[in-house]
Scaffold this motif. Structure first.
Motif, PDB file in Angstrom:
ATOM      1  N   GLN A  72      33.027  42.474  53.657  1.00  0.00           N
ATOM      2  CA  GLN A  72      34.414  42.935  53.645  1.00  0.00           C
ATOM      3  C   GLN A  72      35.350  41.827  53.168  1.00  0.00           C
ATOM      4  N   TYR A  73      35.057  40.602  53.576  1.00  0.00           N
ATOM      5  CA  TYR A  73      35.833  39.428  53.149  1.00  0.00           C
ATOM      6  C   TYR A  73      35.757  39.277  51.627  1.00  0.00           C
ATOM      7  N   LYS A  74      34.550  39.405  51.074  1.00  0.00           N
ATOM      8  CA  LYS A  74      34.375  39.276  49.622  1.00  0.00           C
ATOM      9  C   LYS A  74      35.032  40.431  48.876  1.00  0.00           C
ATOM     10  N   GLN A  75      34.920  41.636  49.437  1.00  0.00           N
ATOM     11  CA  GLN A  75      35.523  42.800  48.794  1.00  0.00           C
ATOM     12  C   GLN A  75      37.038  42.695  48.769  1.00  0.00           C
ATOM     13  N   THR A  76      37.621  42.162  49.835  1.00  0.00           N
ATOM     14  CA  THR A  76      39.074  41.982  49.878  1.00  0.00           C
ATOM     15  C   THR A  76      39.519  41.019  48.801  1.00  0.00           C
ATOM     16  N   ALA A  77      38.787  39.917  48.647  1.00  0.00           N
ATOM     17  CA  ALA A  77      39.126  38.936  47.609  1.00  0.00           C
ATOM     18  C   ALA A  77      39.027  39.593  46.228  1.00  0.00           C
ATOM     19  N   ALA A  78      37.955  40.340  46.008  1.00  0.00           N
ATOM     20  CA  ALA A  78      37.751  40.972  44.695  1.00  0.00           C
ATOM     21  C   ALA A  78      38.826  42.002  44.396  1.00  0.00           C
ATOM     22  N   SER A  79      39.244  42.753  45.418  1.00  0.00           N
ATOM     23  CA  SER A  79      40.263  43.781  45.205  1.00  0.00           C
ATOM     24  C   SER A  79      41.600  43.192  44.803  1.00  0.00           C
ATOM     25  N   LEU A  80      41.821  41.925  45.162  1.00  0.00           N
ATOM     26  CA  LEU A  80      43.061  41.236  44.790  1.00  0.00           C
ATOM     27  C   LEU A  80      42.890  40.424  43.516  1.00  0.00           C
TER      28      LEU A  80
END
Length: 631
Positions: free
Chosen positions: A128-136
């Motif tokens: 989830q941490y990585k996905q949040t970074a990628a989404s931004l």
């Protein structure tokens, strides 16, 4: 809302922007260390450039968020005004000024603090941490830097706003004003009573017509012919043969096959693999005893499973294991399941978990859907595929025909067997009365009102007016904007002027009554007393209630006159003023918080303005693009 907030609109607008469009999502850049060229800079803050690209990105991000929030209610034009664009630039500048102050103060967020925030936000979920970074659009180190920055900015904001304090005398006074009750009597002079006294002349009608010309403006209109290119146009040219269906069936046989489905149940007597021999023997003996009972009465399987099975997952379900899938059970159990017929009960089966008694409660053998049963679905799928390809081919040919023979729609209509339709009174903007009709789409209207279409009466291009729907048109007749003749609207104007003149007479009568009442203090003619306050629904017209609450009541009785929409003129006699007998304690508490927050936000706004001066902000452009070079 309090008068304080109503009187600080500019502050509240800035506050709303800061609250709704926080820096974490607005800017969309991973660093403030932008060294953009001066030619591309729109502002300079503390020696750092804000580029046109960053400004554009901020605007797009804002529109994307509101588009998601508002859905069909989203209106992009609201965000394309110079004021809206300037507000975003102001926010970027304020953000940079705050960031510069963070750097000057050496405010940092420790690794431990960041870890605590992530623990609360992501609950230890690294994905989830990585996905949040990628989404931004960030790397994980970039996300860390962004969060540290925003937390540092929040520290400054919190420190400034926490110092705001609303004196009790101020909050009490404001709450008292909100709770204040005014006893008022109403006397309405209906405009309808004065209509018979109104004499409307031709000169008055002409004067109204001349003064309000825009009310009678008829927009430019077009009478056009059009053709529609739809999937139905293509469908008649697409066919699927039996041979194609059979070929598809043969090549995709797996899609029409279902494997064997088995539903099984079991009774388990636990015995660990490393259990003593005596314990295993006892477990096996118990399983054999249960099996003996089942041999006598197989229908007791579910009852005995609930009573005797030591598998907590299935015992309460009568031993039900659900639909069996390959690899879902240990091999001895799986082998036994696939050897049984429906209703058959196995011997005792040993596994690493203990001793099992197994039965198959349902069995559906593997099957292949016959070609005859699958034929219709296959034909529909093949036709859909062919139509998709054919549609693209024919749509291109349709567009080419419109362009190559642009002086008429008939060649395209004849070639593709389309019907030429006619529509009258089209305007540049969609008409609500025409709904979702293809010829009412904004794209088609833009095409039909284009200079080439109006002047030369050429075919428009094929315009996408809906899913797989193309429309092309041609102007038959153009009517420029005009004004409706006076004779055509004279009756409507007469009615309008009559109502307005009657309202004036009602006001004159009301003002005369109010003057007489002020002089004498007499309440004759006024209605029963009603209580009006800011905290309750008014018992009189809202516009009148607002005037009553604003009236000067230093001397009672006080009077106020109001134009009452749709009625006439109202005179209101305020005879008494008091406080609510039982104040709302919860509401007063909320008002104290509201006032304190507003003061804190005002302090933050002022502080940010000071930081902008400290950062020597220079704005290089305006939203319209004019160079200002203003400090």
């Amino acid at each position: 809302m309090f008068e304080f907030i109503r009187n600080h609109k500019r502050f509240m607008q800035v506050l709303l922007m800061l609250l709704i469009v926080p820096s974490f999502v607005l800017v969309g850049v991973s660093s403030y260390e932008n060294k953009g060229d001066d030619a591309n800079a729109v502002a300079n803050v503390d020696g750092q450039k804000i580029t046109q690209q960053e400004w554009d990105t901020a605007q797009r991000n804002q529109m994307d968020r509101y588009r998601q929030m508002l859905g069909e209610r989203f209106d992009q034009k609201m965000f394309e005004t110079p004021e809206a664009k300037q507000a975003i630039l102001d926010n970027l500048i304020a953000e940079r000024a705050l960031a510069a102050e963070v750097a000057r103060r050496n405010l940092t967020i420790t690794d431990a603090t960041l870890a605590k925030v992530y623990a609360e936000q992501f609950n230890g979920d690294v994905n989830q941490y990585k996905q949040t970074a990628a989404s931004l659009g960030l790397t994980t180190p970039g996300l860390d830097a962004r969060v540290r920055r925003d937390m540092a900015l929040a520290q400054i904001s919190g420190a400034v706003q926490s110092t705001a304090f609303a004196p009790r005398s101020v909050t009490t006074r404001l709450s008292d004003i909100n709770d204040q009750e005014r006893e008022v009597q109403e006397l309405v002079f209906p405009a309808a009573q004065y209509i018979s006294q109104v004499k409307v002349t031709d000169e008055m009608i002409k004067a109204f017509y001349d003064k309000n010309g825009t009310m009678f403006q008829i927009p430019e209109q077009v009478k056009a012919e059009y053709v529609l290119f739809t999937p139905e146009t293509v469908e008649s040219q697409v066919a699927v043969t039996d041979a194609e269906v059979a070929d598809f069936y043969a090549k995709n046989l797996n899609n029409f096959s279902t494997g064997e489905l088995r539903v099984a149940s079991h009774i388990l007597i636990n015995a660990k693999k490393d259990a003593p021999a005596a314990e295993k023997a006892a477990a096996q003996a118990k399983a054999e005893a249960i099996l003996a009972q089942l041999r006598k009465n197989p229908a007791d399987f579910a009852r005995l499973a609930k009573a005797e099975s030591q598998d907590p997952g299935s015992a309460e379900l009568g031993g039900d294991l659900g639909t069996v899938e390959k690899g879902a059970f240990v091999k001895p159990v799986e082998d036994a399941i696939y050897q049984l017929k429906q209703g058959e009960i196995s011997n005792v089966v040993q596994s690493e978990y203990g001793y099992h008694i197994i039965t198959v409660t349902s069995l559906k053998p593997a099957a292949v859907k016959p070609l005859e049963e699958a034929k219709t679905a296959i034909a529909e799928e093949l036709k859909k595929q062919k139509m998709s390809k054919k549609y693209s081919e024919l749509a291109e040919a349709f567009s080419n025909t419109l362009y190559e023979q642009s002086d008429s729609l008939k060649p395209a209509a004849d070639k593709f067997k389309l019907k030429v339709e006619t529509i009258d009174s089209l305007t540049r903007t969609p008409s609500p009365a025409l709904g979702a009709a293809p010829f009412n789409s904004p794209k088609f209207l833009a095409a039909i009102f284009s200079e080439e279409s109006l002047k030369n009466k050429r075919n428009t291009e094929a315009v996408q007016a809906g899913p797989n729907v193309l429309i092309a048109g041609r102007v038959i007749e153009f009517k420029p904007a005009s004004k409706r003749p006076l004779a055509e609207v004279a009756d409507a104007i007469r009615q309008r002027v009559t109502v307005e003149e009657a309202a004036k007479l009602a006001r004159q009568a009301g003002e005369a009554k109010m003057a007489a009442a002020k002089a004498s203090g007499d309440a004759t003619g006024f209605g029963e007393a009603k209580v009006v306050s800011r905290s309750k629904q008014p018992p009189i017209n809202p516009a009148a209630a607002m005037a009553v609450l604003k009236a000067d009541v230093t001397k009672l009785p006080a009077y106020v006159g109001v134009d009452v929409p749709g009625q006439g003129y109202g005179v209101y006699r305020i005879g008494k003023m008091s406080q609510a007998a039982v104040p709302d304690a919860e509401r007063r508490k909320a008002e104290v918080e509201q006032i304190s927050n507003a003061l804190g936000q005002q302090d933050m706004y002022n502080y940010t303005e000071m930081l902008k001066q400290k950062a020597k902000v220079k704005v290089l452009v305006k939203p319209a693009g004019a160079v200002t070079a203003a400090n």
